[in-house]
Design an enzyme around this catalytic site. Structure first.
Site, PDB file in Angstrom:
ATOM      1  N   HIS A 182       0.856  -1.189   0.000  1.00 34.56           N
ATOM      2  CA  HIS A 182       0.000   0.000   0.000  1.00 34.56           C
ATOM      3  C   HIS A 182       0.891   1.237   0.000  1.00 34.56           C
ATOM      4  O   HIS A 182       2.023   1.197   0.480  1.00 34.56           O
ATOM      5  CB  HIS A 182      -0.914   0.008   1.224  1.00 34.56           C
ATOM      6  CG  HIS A 182      -0.184  -0.230   2.504  1.00 34.56           C
ATOM      7  ND1 HIS A 182       0.173  -1.492   2.928  1.00 34.56           N
ATOM      8  CD2 HIS A 182       0.292   0.617   3.437  1.00 34.56           C
ATOM      9  CE1 HIS A 182       0.836  -1.406   4.063  1.00 34.56           C
ATOM     10  NE2 HIS A 182       0.926  -0.135   4.403  1.00 34.56           N
ATOM     11  N   HIS A 234       1.193   5.099   1.321  1.00 37.85           N
ATOM     12  CA  HIS A 234       0.666   6.099   2.256  1.00 37.85           C
ATOM     13  C   HIS A 234       0.694   7.467   1.570  1.00 37.85           C
ATOM     14  O   HIS A 234       1.722   7.868   1.030  1.00 37.85           O
ATOM     15  CB  HIS A 234       1.562   6.228   3.490  1.00 37.85           C
ATOM     16  CG  HIS A 234       1.574   5.035   4.388  1.00 37.85           C
ATOM     17  ND1 HIS A 234       0.838   4.974   5.546  1.00 37.85           N
ATOM     18  CD2 HIS A 234       2.247   3.853   4.309  1.00 37.85           C
ATOM     19  CE1 HIS A 234       1.065   3.814   6.155  1.00 37.85           C
ATOM     20  NE2 HIS A 234       1.924   3.115   5.424  1.00 37.85           N
TER      21      HIS A 234
END
Ligand code: 5GP
Ligand code: ZN
Length: 132
Positions: free
Chosen positions: A97, A99
């Site tokens: 992922h 940020h």
């Protein structure tokens, strides 16, 4: 069980910022700064190094769009874009992922500090290029 796969499937609720066939962007539960967002591929890859190039390109294109939207609409002055890769780099959820951390001022509750070290730059270049 992968917590982000469960979020993607809708089995765990999330605050969705953006979604398409390939990616999902949600508000991070920790909100390091206001608007802290996570952008993830829907396919499960442990880290971004494992992603096919076309999926990574799509992901990062959307990261730029979402970062523009988040910083503009929350009136942030900038942002940090961060991909923690593997536990040594602070990755705690093993579904890759990105940020997006909006930045407002020096009181933001995040610290990124780059300390200096004395390394031989030529030797490092040779090693990166696989010449030694
Ligand atoms: P990492 O340390 O792996 O780079 O970041 C994982 C992030 O996922 C952390 O910032 C953490 O707050 C966030 N997170 C963990 N579990 C959940 C969850 O169930 N929902 C949401 N929205 N964020 C989560
Ligand atoms: Zn997963």
């Amino acid at each position: 069980m992968c917590i982000f796969c469960e979020i993607i499937k809708g089995n765990i609720p999330s605050k969705k910022v953006y979604e398409d066939d390939e990616i999902l962007a949600i508000l991070d539960i920790s909100q390091t700064t206001k608007g802290h967002t996570l952008v993830m591929p829907k396919n499960h890859y442990e880290n971004f190094l494992e992603m096919p190039e076309n999926e990574f390109e799509h992901l990062m294109g959307k990261v730029q769009e979402i970062a523009k939207q988040v910083t503009k609409n929350l009136e942030a002055n900038g942002c940090n874009i961060l991909i923690n890769t593997n536990a040594v780099a602070g990755q705690s959820v093993m579904h890759t992922h990105v940020h997006i951390i909006p930045r407002y001022d020096e009181n933001d509750t995040i610290t990124l500090s780059f300390k200096e070290n004395e390394f031989d730059l030529d030797q490092i270049l040779e090693q990166i290029k696989g010449r030694n």
